[in-house]
Design a protein around this motif. Structure first.
Motif, PDB file in Angstrom:
ATOM      1  N   GLU A   1      67.883 -49.683 -20.524  1.00 53.75           N
ATOM      2  CA  GLU A   1      66.932 -50.742 -20.167  1.00 53.75           C
ATOM      3  C   GLU A   1      66.153 -51.222 -21.382  1.00 53.75           C
ATOM      4  N   ARG A   2      65.754 -50.305 -22.233  1.00 56.37           N
ATOM      5  CA  ARG A   2      64.900 -50.642 -23.369  1.00 56.37           C
ATOM      6  C   ARG A   2      65.693 -50.998 -24.620  1.00 56.37           C
ATOM      7  N   ASN A   3      67.008 -51.122 -24.468  1.00 56.05           N
ATOM      8  CA  ASN A   3      67.898 -51.534 -25.552  1.00 56.05           C
ATOM      9  C   ASN A   3      67.853 -50.580 -26.750  1.00 56.05           C
ATOM     10  N   ASN A   4      67.715 -49.301 -26.464  1.00 56.82           N
ATOM     11  CA  ASN A   4      67.913 -48.297 -27.507  1.00 56.82           C
ATOM     12  C   ASN A   4      69.396 -48.008 -27.681  1.00 56.82           C
ATOM     13  N   ILE A   5      70.127 -48.076 -26.588  1.00 59.07           N
ATOM     14  CA  ILE A   5      71.577 -47.890 -26.609  1.00 59.07           C
ATOM     15  C   ILE A   5      72.226 -49.009 -25.791  1.00 59.07           C
ATOM     16  N   GLN A   6      73.495 -49.243 -26.075  1.00 60.73           N
ATOM     17  CA  GLN A   6      74.238 -50.312 -25.421  1.00 60.73           C
ATOM     18  C   GLN A   6      75.596 -49.783 -24.986  1.00 60.73           C
ATOM     19  N   LEU A   7      76.338 -50.587 -24.252  1.00 61.89           N
ATOM     20  CA  LEU A   7      77.685 -50.214 -23.821  1.00 61.89           C
ATOM     21  C   LEU A   7      78.610 -51.386 -24.113  1.00 61.89           C
ATOM     22  N   TYR A   8      79.514 -51.185 -25.051  1.00 60.19           N
ATOM     23  CA  TYR A   8      80.407 -52.267 -25.454  1.00 60.19           C
ATOM     24  C   TYR A   8      81.842 -52.030 -24.996  1.00 60.19           C
ATOM     25  N   GLN A   9      82.430 -53.084 -24.456  1.00 64.36           N
ATOM     26  CA  GLN A   9      83.868 -53.161 -24.281  1.00 64.36           C
ATOM     27  C   GLN A   9      84.422 -54.071 -25.374  1.00 64.36           C
ATOM     28  N   MET A  10      85.398 -53.543 -26.135  1.00 64.21           N
ATOM     29  CA  MET A  10      86.049 -54.337 -27.183  1.00 64.21           C
ATOM     30  C   MET A  10      87.539 -54.358 -26.930  1.00 64.21           C
ATOM     31  N   LEU A  11      88.090 -55.542 -26.959  1.00 68.11           N
ATOM     32  CA  LEU A  11      89.513 -55.730 -26.708  1.00 68.11           C
ATOM     33  C   LEU A  11      90.211 -56.075 -28.014  1.00 68.11           C
ATOM     34  N   GLY A  12      91.123 -55.204 -28.417  1.00 69.24           N
ATOM     35  CA  GLY A  12      91.893 -55.437 -29.632  1.00 69.24           C
ATOM     36  C   GLY A  12      93.362 -55.621 -29.314  1.00 69.24           C
ATOM     37  N   GLN A  13      94.054 -56.344 -30.179  1.00 68.97           N
ATOM     38  CA  GLN A  13      95.482 -56.578 -29.969  1.00 68.97           C
ATOM     39  C   GLN A  13      96.263 -56.290 -31.245  1.00 68.97           C
ATOM     40  N   LYS A  14      97.451 -55.721 -31.066  1.00 67.70           N
ATOM     41  CA  LYS A  14      98.373 -55.480 -32.166  1.00 67.70           C
ATOM     42  C   LYS A  14      99.333 -56.664 -32.251  1.00 67.70           C
ATOM     43  N   LEU A  15      99.213 -57.454 -33.292  1.00 67.52           N
ATOM     44  CA  LEU A  15     100.062 -58.633 -33.448  1.00 67.52           C
ATOM     45  C   LEU A  15     101.426 -58.252 -33.992  1.00 67.52           C
ATOM     46  N   ASP A  16     102.404 -59.135 -33.809  1.00 66.65           N
ATOM     47  CA  ASP A  16     103.717 -58.868 -34.393  1.00 66.65           C
ATOM     48  C   ASP A  16     103.717 -59.290 -35.861  1.00 66.65           C
ATOM     49  N   ASP A  17     104.865 -59.156 -36.513  1.00 60.61           N
ATOM     50  CA  ASP A  17     104.939 -59.420 -37.948  1.00 60.61           C
ATOM     51  C   ASP A  17     104.613 -60.864 -38.305  1.00 60.61           C
ATOM     52  N   ARG A  18     104.705 -61.766 -37.359  1.00 63.66           N
ATOM     53  CA  ARG A  18     104.412 -63.184 -37.615  1.00 63.66           C
ATOM     54  C   ARG A  18     102.996 -63.564 -37.196  1.00 63.66           C
ATOM     55  N   GLY A  19     102.214 -62.562 -36.760  1.00 63.68           N
ATOM     56  CA  GLY A  19     100.850 -62.834 -36.366  1.00 63.68           C
ATOM     57  C   GLY A  19     100.711 -63.351 -34.961  1.00 63.68           C
ATOM     58  N   HIS A  20     101.745 -63.165 -34.136  1.00 65.05           N
ATOM     59  CA  HIS A  20     101.697 -63.617 -32.752  1.00 65.05           C
ATOM     60  C   HIS A  20     101.331 -62.451 -31.831  1.00 65.05           C
ATOM     61  N   GLY A  21     100.663 -62.786 -30.711  1.00 62.52           N
ATOM     62  CA  GLY A  21     100.271 -61.727 -29.794  1.00 62.52           C
ATOM     63  C   GLY A  21     100.373 -62.091 -28.334  1.00 62.52           C
ATOM     64  N   ASP A  22     100.857 -63.279 -28.025  1.00 63.66           N
ATOM     65  CA  ASP A  22     101.003 -63.706 -26.628  1.00 63.66           C
ATOM     66  C   ASP A  22      99.681 -63.562 -25.877  1.00 63.66           C
ATOM     67  N   TYR A  23      98.643 -64.134 -26.462  1.00 64.54           N
ATOM     68  CA  TYR A  23      97.309 -64.075 -25.872  1.00 64.54           C
ATOM     69  C   TYR A  23      96.937 -65.474 -25.391  1.00 64.54           C
ATOM     70  N   PRO A  24      96.368 -65.613 -24.200  1.00 63.13           N
ATOM     71  CA  PRO A  24      96.053 -66.947 -23.679  1.00 63.13           C
ATOM     72  C   PRO A  24      95.037 -67.683 -24.551  1.00 63.13           C
ATOM     73  N   LEU A  25      95.173 -69.017 -24.613  1.00 66.13           N
ATOM     74  CA  LEU A  25      94.246 -69.806 -25.413  1.00 66.13           C
ATOM     75  C   LEU A  25      92.811 -69.627 -24.935  1.00 66.13           C
ATOM     76  N   ARG A  26      92.591 -69.642 -23.626  1.00 67.34           N
ATOM     77  CA  ARG A  26      91.269 -69.415 -23.063  1.00 67.34           C
ATOM     78  C   ARG A  26      91.380 -68.396 -21.947  1.00 67.34           C
TER      79      ARG A  26
END
Length: 425
Positions: free
Chosen positions: A396-421
């Motif tokens: 509540e007092r913002n001493n600690i937070q909870l983060y979700q982070m989404l990472g992707q492993k791209l292919d050799d050409r930098g593609h990842g099949d991720y939606p534009l939006r």
């Protein structure tokens, strides 16, 4: 303890503008006489705890051992007390001239540390016999210390979902169970799960994520945990629901998973336990286990301040709840994900959701107090009340937070099949 009474000493150190009244076994009183709460010091050992470890640790020791009582406080949900106790008042430095007299009054014995409560882990430097911090043996022991209390105990506190991680409330009137279901579904959607995909869930707890992904998204999933109690419970749950042909819970270190080429990896509440110096190897190993285009969802508690890293050395949480637990700011996690090769696609802070989640757990503990004490012991149950309510205040007092982070492993050409939006709704 004849010249100066405990109540007088407390007033010298704390003042009278405090959120509690103090009553001591020597008949003296102190603190704020009009306060809603009363701290009762029952014996000399309570004084020893507070003198040798001033602040939250000494109070927690005396309270855990039954040498300190908190009148007007719900032991399962001491939120209101902690909200005031962890407020703005500060311990005052007593006048130098009065220190010798106070010491004589208390007696030298008061400055001798009494035995630690059995629930407390020793200081960091004294745990070396269990292996170096974040060695496999010591990590396993730290997990057992917290998670192998009792499955029945956790059922009463966590509720039917048996999800011991931050829920995500889809609306203000959602229940805890609805919010936990929504959390698992949100993770599945962020990972882009589809039928036939392969998921690895590390630090899987009692298998809630594995069960949800297999049941609702048609994937094949492996969950791993260092708690045998959790692994047995989770596997039995999958078997009862007829999901064991595509879901498996293993009693295993995530570093020992032999399989690779996963479409997705979820890590929900594990990163806090692995140690900051292990971040590079942690994220690199997960990167290697993903196929090109695969995604990692990392869900963990972080420090709100970029200046804070590591352990809260000697604190209540480190000694009683999460031995060897370490936190970092969100930016440090994102940097390590990028250094391992991930493209970070999305990040969000669910801080307010975790404040609400821990409040609901504390209310469950309060409602089931007598049974929770029976399944553990009075000291352990009291620790849980302090921990859950204190955690809620921290979020509540913002001493600690909870983060979700989404990472992707791209292919050799930098593609990842991720939606534009992407739309995670």
């Amino acid at each position: 303890m004849s010249d100066i009474k405990i109540g007088q000493i407390a007033n010298t150190v704390l003042g009278t503008d405090v959120p509690f009244r103090l009553e001591a076994f020597d008949g003296s009183t102190g603190g704020n006489p009009d306060a809603r709460f009363t701290v009762r010091v029952l014996n000399e050992r309570a004084v020893q705890y507070m003198v040798t470890a001033p602040g939250e640790l000494g109070l927690a020791r005396g309270y855990t051992m039954g040498d300190i009582e908190l009148d007007g406080v719900d032991p399962g949900d001491p939120y209101d007390f902690l909200a005031e106790f962890l407020g703005d008042f500060k311990v005052q430095r007593p006048p130098v001239s009065g220190i010798p007299k106070a010491v004589r009054s208390l007696g030298l014995r008061s400055f001798t540390p009494p035995p630690l409560p059995p629930q407390e882990k020793p200081a960091q430097w004294r745990r070396i016999a269990g292996g170096l911090r974040h060695s496999r043996s010591r990590d396993a022991e730290a997990i057992r210390h917290h998670y192998d209390v009792s499955n029945d105990f956790y059922e009463l506190v966590l509720g039917p979902s048996m999800a011991y991680t931050c829920a995500c409330y889809p609306s203000a009137d959602a229940t805890l169970e609805q919010a936990q279901e929504h959390k698992f579904d949100l993770v599945c959607r962020k990972l882009g799960l589809e039928p036939g995909m392969r998921l690895l869930d590390i630090g899987c707890g009692w298998g809630g994520m594995v069960r949800h992904a297999v049941k609702h998204y048609g994937v094949t999933a492996i969950g791993v945990t260092l708690s045998k109690e959790q692994a047995d419970y989770g596997q039995a749950w999958l078997e009862r629901e007829g999901l064991a042909d595509r879901g498996e819970i293993r009693f295993m270190d995530y570093r020992d998973v032999a399989e690779a080429d996963f479409d997705a990896i979820s890590s929900i509440g594990l990163t806090e336990h692995i140690g900051i110096h292990n971040y590079p190897s942690y994220f690199s190993s997960l990167y290697e286990k993903l196929k090109p285009g695969g995604r990692l969802l990392n869900h963990c508690i972080t420090y709100a301040s970029a200046k804070r890293h590591g352990l809260t050395k000697g604190g209540f949480i480190n000694r009683y709840v999460f031995p060897d637990g370490e936190l970092a700011p969100a930016g440090a996690l994102m940097t390590q994900m990028q250094l391992a090769g991930f493209e970070v696609r999305h990040a969000e802070d669910l801080r307010e959701h975790y404040a609400r989640t821990t409040r609901e757990w504390a209310k469950n503990l309060s409602r089931n107090w007598d049974e929770c004490v029976r399944l553990s012991d009075l000291g352990t149950a009291r620790i849980w009340g302090l921990y859950l309510s204190g955690s809620s205040l921290g979020f509540e007092r913002n001493n600690i937070q909870l983060y979700q982070m989404l990472g992707q492993k791209l292919d050799d050409r930098g593609h990842g099949d991720y939606p534009l939006r992407p739309d995670f709704r």
